[in-house]
Design a protein around this motif. Structure first.
Motif, PDB file in Angstrom:
ATOM      1  N   ASN A 212      -0.091  14.368  -6.076  1.00 32.04           N
ATOM      2  CA  ASN A 212      -0.947  13.411  -6.763  1.00 32.04           C
ATOM      3  C   ASN A 212      -0.474  11.987  -6.483  1.00 32.04           C
ATOM      4  OD1 ASN A 212      -2.517  15.436  -7.994  1.00 32.04           O
ATOM      5  ND2 ASN A 212      -1.007  15.677  -9.627  1.00 32.04           N
ATOM      6  N   ASP A 213       0.204  11.804  -5.367  1.00 31.86           N
ATOM      7  CA  ASP A 213       0.722  10.486  -5.006  1.00 31.86           C
ATOM      8  C   ASP A 213      -0.426   9.530  -4.735  1.00 31.86           C
ATOM      9  OD1 ASP A 213       3.295  11.400  -5.245  1.00 31.86           O
ATOM     10  OD2 ASP A 213       3.625  11.639  -3.097  1.00 31.86           O
ATOM     11  N   SER A 214      -0.095   8.259  -4.765  1.00 35.78           N
ATOM     12  CA  SER A 214      -1.084   7.233  -4.450  1.00 35.78           C
ATOM     13  C   SER A 214      -1.427   7.291  -2.969  1.00 35.78           C
ATOM     14  CB  SER A 214      -0.534   5.848  -4.804  1.00 35.78           C
ATOM     15  OG  SER A 214       0.517   5.512  -3.917  1.00 35.78           O
ATOM     16  N   GLU A 215      -2.540   6.662  -2.618  1.00 38.43           N
ATOM     17  CA  GLU A 215      -2.961   6.631  -1.211  1.00 38.43           C
ATOM     18  C   GLU A 215      -1.904   5.961  -0.347  1.00 38.43           C
ATOM     19  OE1 GLU A 215      -5.554   8.155   0.364  1.00 38.43           O
ATOM     20  OE2 GLU A 215      -5.694   9.109  -1.607  1.00 38.43           O
ATOM     21  N   GLU A 216      -1.252   4.943  -0.885  1.00 34.91           N
ATOM     22  CA  GLU A 216      -0.207   4.236  -0.130  1.00 34.91           C
ATOM     23  C   GLU A 216       0.962   5.170   0.175  1.00 34.91           C
ATOM     24  OE1 GLU A 216       2.913   0.694  -1.015  1.00 34.91           O
ATOM     25  OE2 GLU A 216       0.827   0.270  -1.537  1.00 34.91           O
ATOM     26  N   GLU A 217       1.364   5.948  -0.815  1.00 35.43           N
ATOM     27  CA  GLU A 217       2.468   6.895  -0.618  1.00 35.43           C
ATOM     28  C   GLU A 217       2.069   7.998   0.364  1.00 35.43           C
ATOM     29  OE1 GLU A 217       4.753   6.623  -4.902  1.00 35.43           O
ATOM     30  OE2 GLU A 217       2.868   7.757  -4.797  1.00 35.43           O
ATOM     31  N   LYS A 218       0.829   8.457   0.266  1.00 26.75           N
ATOM     32  CA  LYS A 218       0.346   9.487   1.191  1.00 26.75           C
ATOM     33  C   LYS A 218       0.320   8.955   2.622  1.00 26.75           C
ATOM     34  CE  LYS A 218      -2.299  12.386  -1.954  1.00 26.75           C
ATOM     35  NZ  LYS A 218      -3.586  13.018  -2.236  1.00 26.75           N
ATOM     36  N   LYS A 219      -0.096   7.705   2.788  1.00 31.54           N
ATOM     37  CA  LYS A 219      -0.125   7.115   4.128  1.00 31.54           C
ATOM     38  C   LYS A 219       1.283   7.001   4.702  1.00 31.54           C
ATOM     39  CE  LYS A 219      -4.460   4.725   3.887  1.00 31.54           C
ATOM     40  NZ  LYS A 219      -5.275   3.780   4.578  1.00 31.54           N
ATOM     41  N   GLU A 220       2.247   6.706   3.851  1.00 32.29           N
ATOM     42  CA  GLU A 220       3.631   6.633   4.311  1.00 32.29           C
ATOM     43  C   GLU A 220       4.093   8.002   4.820  1.00 32.29           C
ATOM     44  OE1 GLU A 220       8.089   5.382   2.739  1.00 32.29           O
ATOM     45  OE2 GLU A 220       6.374   5.114   1.405  1.00 32.29           O
TER      46      GLU A 220
END
Length: 146
Positions: free
Chosen positions: A54-62
């Motif tokens: 359920n991470d943020s989109e920014e964390e997923k992109k990382e």
């Protein structure tokens, strides 16, 4: 100045392996193959985490960036394996896939003679022509000799 070490270029790698013994070249292939397997496993775990998190989109992109970086490293490692294969073949030696070596060793293990305390069993050598007896027929009787 960057604190990160840059990987050796394919040309420099190719030059560096020219003087290495064949056994060392195959050892490097084994090392690279193992590293590639770890990268693939790591990427599979990262992808599974990405789909379940359920991470943020920014964390997923990382995390997706890490997956892409791992894929690039795996491609580079496969290129090095190709360079090692080319070096072996340029020396006039046949290229032997490491998987074939594992299969051959497993088959050899399956055809080994049943042993008890380093001596032949009553069933004999398991070879019609007596091949393999030499290493098993020790008169000194002090166990297995490697």
């Amino acid at each position: 100045m960057s604190t990160e070490a840059l990987p050796i270029t394919p040309g420099a790698f190719s030059e560096a392996i020219k003087e290495l013994p064949i056994a060392v070249l195959y050892s490097k292939v084994s090392e690279l193959t193992n590293s590639i397997a770890h990268l693939h496993r790591s990427n599979a775990e990262l992808r599974a985490f990405l789909t379940e998190s359920n991470d943020s989109e920014e964390e997923k992109k990382e995390l997706e960036g890490y997956v892409a970086e791992n894929e690039g490293v795996a491609v580079s490692m496969n290129e090095r394996i190709t360079l090692l294969k080319t070096e072996v073949e340029n020396r006039g030696q046949p290229w032997i896939e490491l998987d074939e070596l594992k299969i051959d060793k497993e088959q050899d293990a399956l055809t080994d003679v049943p042993m008890t305390n380093g001596n032949e069993t009553e069933t004999g050598t398991g070879h019609a022509d007596g091949a393999g007896q030499e290493s098993n027929d020790r008169e000194d009787g002090d166990g297995v000799h490697l």
